[in-house]
Design an enzyme around this catalytic site. Structure first.
Site, short mmCIF file in Angstrom:
data_model
loop_
_atom_site.label_atom_id
_atom_site.label_comp_id
_atom_site.label_asym_id
_atom_site.label_seq_id
_atom_site.Cartn_x
_atom_site.Cartn_y
_atom_site.Cartn_z
N ASN A 1 -8.52 3.81 8.15
CA ASN A 1 -7.98 2.64 8.84
C ASN A 1 -8.15 2.69 10.36
OD1 ASN A 1 -6.04 4.75 7.91
ND2 ASN A 1 -4.72 3.82 9.46
N CYS B 1 0.90 2.08 12.59
CA CYS B 1 2.13 2.83 12.33
C CYS B 1 2.35 3.90 13.39
CB CYS B 1 2.04 3.48 10.96
SG CYS B 1 1.28 2.42 9.75
N THR C 1 12.44 -7.14 -10.66
CA THR C 1 11.84 -8.46 -10.89
C THR C 1 10.62 -8.63 -9.98
OG1 THR C 1 14.01 -9.30 -11.42
CG2 THR C 1 12.34 -10.95 -10.87
N GLY D 1 0.81 -1.22 0.00
CA GLY D 1 0.00 0.00 0.00
C GLY D 1 0.84 1.26 0.00
N GLN E 1 -7.97 -0.51 3.09
CA GLN E 1 -8.83 -1.11 4.12
C GLN E 1 -10.13 -1.68 3.56
OE1 GLN E 1 -8.22 -1.75 7.33
NE2 GLN E 1 -6.21 -0.78 7.41
N1 PLP Z 1 -3.02 2.85 3.65
C1 PLP Z 1 -3.83 2.42 4.63
C2 PLP Z 1 -5.21 2.99 4.76
C3 PLP Z 1 -3.38 1.44 5.54
O1 PLP Z 1 -4.19 1.02 6.52
C4 PLP Z 1 -2.07 0.92 5.38
C5 PLP Z 1 -1.53 -0.06 6.35
O2 PLP Z 1 -1.74 0.02 7.55
C6 PLP Z 1 -1.28 1.39 4.32
C7 PLP Z 1 -1.80 2.36 3.48
C8 PLP Z 1 0.09 0.87 4.09
O3 PLP Z 1 0.05 -0.40 3.47
P1 PLP Z 1 1.33 -1.35 3.48
O4 PLP Z 1 1.51 -1.85 4.87
O5 PLP Z 1 0.98 -2.46 2.52
O6 PLP Z 1 2.48 -0.54 2.99
#
Ligand code: PLP
Length: 389
Positions: A151, A325, A237, A71, A179
């Site tokens: 999220n 995060c 790759t 993401g 999400q």
């Molecule tokens: N965007 C949203 C809304 C998310 O909840 C997350 C992950 O928590 C991400 C982006 C990031 O995704 P990834 O962990 O695959 O980099």
């Protein structure tokens, strides 16, 4: 002790069927999909079949799907690549205050590079007003990014309406659907999006693989330079086992989605009702109905969310205090601040995110243990004593 995982918004366990589908691609089918020989072509075939499945799932064409590392990369590519490609037309980007850091930090980076960014507010339930977006558009607006669902608080945005406004003004719209992908039905045309990000590990697929949907003809500048993989969009790759796993996860999600949405919605509502009725000084964050089927984000007054998480963890229950995060920092989350929560309340916010393994019994178990834990924590809380409750 029974262990209960209620943090599916952070990540999901990889489904055993997904693992089984991936395994051959670590072993006998290990070729590089760019190689011309049979080893390579076997891997390529599997990758292209995966692309077709993922594309069909959201009403896209296979050539509109670029496989990425997740993401975060998809969000970065859409924003940086989308902005650079249209730099000659303007320098203005619109997003919202509740985006994931993968969007917000990328916007801050673009501001340092000379772009201007408008961060749209949300109402107290975490919803963006499409009219506010319409008014924020200028002649210089080259990109709009609004997440499909948040999220942390699970608020589902009026994306189709936003998509109509964006297409009236011929401005590309990106959505972070990390999400919702695999959890709610998505059709890129109905949503009116030009770019869409998703990540496999949120839908029982492997970590480290995602997609960016890029509508045919959309302008975007690549930022990974090297080989010509992914039709020149992304050098490197491809992660063939991950891509095959992503497609398997999509296949499983497609089968179970209608029943899962109904089942989780009812478990979620039972949980929310149980907490709000069973524990004093609690309130729901986000919208009561326009919310992800698996998300319950609740403020527990006069308590530090972190303390509650640790106590729950000691009792075998995993949940989170904000987005995965940001939960390592002590700052209240930007999302909870943006819906107007006072910092002391935001500190007591907990996110429970349900998943495929969550049963009615699990929900009732948590509802039974939570009041006791809260009471114990409140008995040592100076804030609670001061409030004279
Ligand atoms: N965007 C949203 C809304 C998310 O909840 C997350 C992950 O928590 C991400 C982006 C990031 O995704 P990834 O962990 O695959 O980099």
């Amino acid at each position: 002790m029974k262990r209960l995982y209620l943090d599916h918004a952070a990540t999901t366990p990889t489904d055993p069927e997904v693992v089984a589908a991936m395994l051959p691609y670590f072993g006998e089918i290990f070729g590089n999909p760019s190689s011309l020989h049979t080893f390579g072509q076997e891997a390529r075939r599997a990758m292209e079949e995966a692309r077709e499945r993922v594309a069909a799932f959201i009403g896209a064409l296979p050539e509109e799907i670029v496989f990425t590392s997740g993401g975060t990369e998809s969000d970065n590519y859409a924003l940086i690549g989308g902005a650079l490609a249209l730099r000659d037309k303007g320098d203005h980007i619109i997003t919202t205050v509740i985006e994931h850091h993968a969007i917000l930090e990328t916007c801050h980076y673009l501001e340092r590079e000379g772009f201007r960014v408008t961060y749209l507010p949300v109402d107290e339930q975490g919803i963006v007003n499409p009219e506010t977006l319409r008014q924020a558009i200028t002649e210089k607006t080259i990109l709009i990014s609004v997440m499909h669902a948040n999220n942390e608080i699970g608020a589902i945005q009026p994306l189709a309406e936003i998509g109509r406004i964006a297409s009236e003004r011929e401005i590309p719209l990106h959505t972070d659907a990390v999400q919702t992908f695999g959890h709610l039905p998505i059709n890129v045309d109905d949503l009116g999006v030009t770019f869409l990000s998703a990540s496999a590990h949120k839908l029982y697929g492997p970590k480290g693989v995602g997609i960016l949907y890029i509508k045919k003809g959309a302008k975007i500048t690549s930022f990974l330079h090297g080989g010509e993989q992914e039709r020149g969009h992304r050098a490197s790759t491809q992660n063939v086992p991950g891509i095959v796993g992503f497609a398997k996860a999509v296949e499983l999600a497609e089968k179970s989605m209608p029943e899962e949405v109904a089942r989780l919605t009812s478990l979620r509502d039972r949980f929310i009702k149980g907490v709000l009725e069973g524990i004093e000084h609690t309130s729901l964050n986000g919208h009561p109905v326009r919310r992800l089927p698996n998300n319950a984000n609740i403020c527990v007054g006069y308590i530090e969310g972190e303390a509650l998480i640790l106590r729950l963890d000691m009792n075998g229950v995993a949940c989170s205090s904000g987005s995965a995060c940001s939960s390592a920092s002590m700052d209240p989350s930007h999302v909870l601040k943006s819906i107007g929560l006072a910092p002391e309340l935001a500190h007591g916010a907990l996110r429970f995110s349900l998943g495929r393994s969550t049963s009615l019994e699990d929900i009732d178990d948590v509802l039974e243990m939570l009041p006791d834990i809260v009471e114990k924590l409140r008995s040592i809380s100076p804030l609670y004593k001061k409030a004279g409750s």
